[in-house]
Each structure stands twice: as C-alpha cells, then as structure tokens.
Design an enzyme around this catalytic site. Structure first.
Site, PDB file in Angstrom:
ATOM      1  N   CYS A 172     -13.768 -29.012  -5.287  1.00 33.92           N
ATOM      2  CA  CYS A 172     -13.426 -27.794  -6.015  1.00 33.92           C
ATOM      3  C   CYS A 172     -11.909 -27.666  -6.164  1.00 33.92           C
ATOM      4  O   CYS A 172     -11.274 -28.562  -6.703  1.00 33.92           O
ATOM      5  CB  CYS A 172     -14.046 -26.593  -5.297  1.00 33.92           C
ATOM      6  N   HIS A 193     -12.184 -29.052  -9.521  1.00 25.78           N
ATOM      7  CA  HIS A 193     -12.747 -28.042 -10.410  1.00 25.78           C
ATOM      8  C   HIS A 193     -11.977 -28.046 -11.729  1.00 25.78           C
ATOM      9  O   HIS A 193     -10.750 -28.200 -11.742  1.00 25.78           O
ATOM     10  CB  HIS A 193     -12.663 -26.658  -9.765  1.00 25.78           C
TER      11      HIS A 193
END
Length: 458
Positions: A172, A193
């Site tokens: 992420c 991400h």
C-alpha cells in the site's frame, strides 16, 4: 525481479520447504500475551499467559511437525495502519507456520487502525531491536505508514534486514512513504498503492499487484493483501505450502472465480445512514471481522462491533487481539439495519450461545430487516431457526452440506434480506456485495478501487 500473477504461480527463488505446524494446530489450546518476546506455549513462562485460543478445524492446515525452528516474522503497526493489510498478513503467515510478532511503534499496545478497528499488539517495537527475523513485513495505511517511517527502532531493524539480505516487504503506502525515505528501494523494482506511485522513480515503478525484487516484496493495497501474504509464504516455506495456504483461504485463480448469486431480489436502500452490528467472540475469524469493518466503514456505514464476551477485547482464531466498541449487552435495546455474523468455528459457537445476540437476531428476522453470516456462521442462523424453508445460502465448504439449501458454486448468496458467504478470501466480495445492495453498484466499485480490488464494471 519478478511480478506476481496469477495467484498460485509465484516463481521467486525458493527456500527449502519447511512445513511447520501452524499455531492453531500445535495444541488444543494455545496461549498468547503481550510480552517483550513471544515464547512457545511449551516454555516455562506459558503458565503466566492468560487467553485461550481453540483449534478451528475448518481453517487449520494439516501438516507434519518438524524440529526446525519456526520462521520469525516482525509485523509493526502504528496509529492509522491499514487493518486489512495488517490482519491478513498476520493471519496468513501464522497459518503457514510462521511465528508472527505484531509490534506497536507507539507508546501503547492498543492501536487504532485507519478504519477505526482497535488492534492490540503483542509487544513494543523496542523489544524487537535485538531479534533476528526471517521477514519484516510492513502494512500500509495513512498515517500508519508515516508512523512506521518515523520510528527509528523500526528503521534500524528493517535496514539491517536489507543489509543482511533477509526478506522484507511492504504494501500500500508503505513502499513509498516508509521504505523510500529509508533508502530501501534503491536498485529495486517496486509497486505500491496507485495514490503513491508518483513518489517512486518511474524507471523502478511497476503496476503489478505484487512485485518481488531480490529480498524485497511490495504490493498495492488491501485488495492485494492475500496475494502479497501468499507470495511471502512462498518465499519462506516454498511453493507447495503457498499453494496449500491459498486453497485453505478459498482463494481462486482469476479464471475460475465463482459468481455471486441472488434469489428473490428485493431492494435494501435506506433513507438514512445504515446501522450495522458485527458481533465478535473469542475464536472469531479475524480476516472476516476486520474486512467487514474496514470495507463497510469505507462506504460510510455506521458499524458497531460488539463483544459477546465479558471483555471488550477478544482473541480471534489466529491470535489477533481486537477490541470491540462495546459489549453485546449495550446493544440489547438498539435497532440495526443489518446484523452480520463473522465465522470461525469456536467464535461461531460462542455467538450462538449469546442470549442477547439470539434475541437481536430473532427480532431482526421477524421485523423483516437484513441479516447475514459468513464461513461457519450460516449454520448458527440455521440452528436458531432463522433460515426459512427454501431460503438459499452458502457457507464454508466444510459447513455447507449441513445447510438445507446450500449453494456450492457461489462465493456470495443473497436471498431477499439474507446474505451469506463462504469465508476468508471471499470476505471482500461479501462486504462489497453488502455495499452494492445498500448504496448501488457505483459506490461498491468506488470502494473497490480504493482497495485496489478488481470489481466488475456491471
């Protein structure tokens, strides 16, 4: 340097296959406590530990125990850590046989994650500074990734991990926000991400779900957490164990994805913010609990997590400690638009025994409000007489044959105002199906994009 796709064809360099008996299989009751160092249940200090975790026959991996020491994994968390990523990593790695230490980088063990879930770490990061780990895995989330970045102890541990060419990984926001400032993405291809991809030098950035570059593994977000975790299992234990874990988690290759099925379709739309109750117990399945909380809150649902135990803190099936918002007694006079039971064999049984929850569920059904269950918990609804004749349901493969009208070829089944799902890796689809029914397909798709989870366009 390899990108990882599809789920079960990881082709990174393999460690020797060391099949270690998972935590949930070592004893009929395994005990955990927050302490500077996690010790095996057979150690002399085991008598001082206080919380019992029972075996879950549905989700326990069968394997042959060896005398090989367990692989040690450090999983740090901080305020704002993404809860799905942290919990899925811990759960999956423990299932594979790793000894996972969840360490707080804060001055307290209880940490509120990015979606409001309260998790309790095993120890403080300071207690981990002299330990040697086979893997250091960083969950993402904001401001969680920044809290990890600003922890000097964690920086030293992870830098040493990289220098000594042991495994480390991040998902992420953590690759860009945490590892990049530490200089640990140098000469490494990596992903993260989409909202943080512009921070990674373009010639090193890749858009694959999971990327392996030497000792470093990176991944994109909550929706790729299972793939990320299984990839790490592959590197720690070998491809055969990774494949077994993937099957145990009910992960399906992309070209063999069971569909959602709906019967007796009715609308679920409301003229107010949906109020959802998620009851939890010792032995509840943490992946299912946290995935439901995280995704529903992302969709702007008011989620109340209630413990059926005497304490707000529960010990989930694979050792994650979760703090509920309140005790179930405090919900007795409340009305919820939706009540969802998470699975976990031991947890489901404890939910079944709660008189307050039983009363709430009976009122929910008689009032024509929405309710549902996942994994082993559809059996709870049936035992309580809440699944009427000809109602279609699904459940974990080990449970579904006990249901009256179980549907085997669907991950999620909706019948009127009843919704059920198979469990574990299907929890994301389950939660998004609820979002879709409450708010429409566009809202569900928007939430899925934030998760970096592939969701059908129509």
């Amino acid at each position: 340097m390899k990108s990882i796709s599809p789920l079960f064809s990881v082709s990174t360099p393999k460690s020797p296959i060391l099949i270690f008996t998972p935590i949930s299989q070592r004893l009929s009751s395994v005990k955990f406590a927050a302490s500077p160092q996690r010790k095996s249940p057979s150690s002399k200090s085991a008598k001082t530990l206080c919380t019992t975790l029972t075996v879950d026959p549905i989700t326990t991996r069968t394997s042959t125990s060896t005398s090989t020491p367990p692989k040690k994994v450090l999983l740090p968390i901080g305020f704002g850590t993404e809860e799905m990523e942290a919990v899925i990593l811990a759960d999956v790695l423990r299932r594979a046989g790793a000894e996972v230490t969840v360490a707080s980088v804060e001055q307290q063990l209880e940490v509120e994650a990015s979606g409001g879930t309260r998790l309790v770490a095993d120890t403080f990061i300071s207690a981990c500074s002299t330990q040697i780990y086979d893997l250091v895995a960083l969950p993402g989330g904001m401001p969680g990734s920044a809290r990890l970045r600003d922890c000097e102890v964690l920086k030293k541990i992870t830098s040493r991990q990289a220098e000594e060419k042991r495994l480390y990984g991040a998902i992420c926001a953590a690759p860009a926000v945490t590892l990049l400032p530490w200089g640990l993405l140098k000469r490494k291809q990596s992903t993260c991400h989409p909202a943080f991809m512009d921070k990674i030098p373009s010639f090193r950035a890749v858009k694959t779900s999971t990327q392996v570059s030497g000792e470093l593994t990176t991944s994109r977000g909550p929706g790729t957490s299972f793939e990320f975790a299984v990839c790490l299992v592959d590197q720690l234990f070998g491809e055969s164990v990774a494949k077994e874990i993937g099957e145990l988690l009910l992960m399906n290759p992309a070209d063999d994805d069971p569909k959602r099925q709906e019967f007796n379709e009715v609308g679920w739309s409301l003229d107010h913010t949906p109020q959802v109750l998620i009851p939890v117990a010792n032995g509840s399945e943490e992946i299912e609990v946290v995935t439901l909380i995280d995704i529903l809150r992302r969709a702007k649902v008011n989620v109340v997590v209630a413990s059926v135990e005497k304490s707000a803190q529960v010990l989930a099936s694979s050792g994650t400690k979760i703090v509920a918002d309140k005790l179930i007694d405090a919900t007795a006079d409340s009305i919820y638009d939706l009540i969802i039971l998470p699975g976990g064999t031991a947890g489901a049984e404890r939910l079944h025994k709660s008189k307050v929850l039983k009363k709430l569920l009976k009122e929910q059904e008689s009032a024509g409000r929405i309710f549902g269950a996942i994994c082993s918990s559809p059996a709870v609804l049936q035992r309580q007489g809440l699944i009427k004749q000809d109602k279609k349901t699904t459940a974990h493969p080990a449970v579904i044959n006990n249901l009256k009208d179980g549907v085997n070829d669907a991950r999620v089944v909706i019948d009127g105002k009843l919704i059920t799902s198979q469990g574990l890796a299907t929890a994301t689809q389950f939660a998004l199906a609820i979002v879709s029914k409450l708010f429409g397909h566009a809202r569900a798709r928007s939430v899925a994009e934030g998760l970096v989870y592939q969701y059908p366009r129509s």
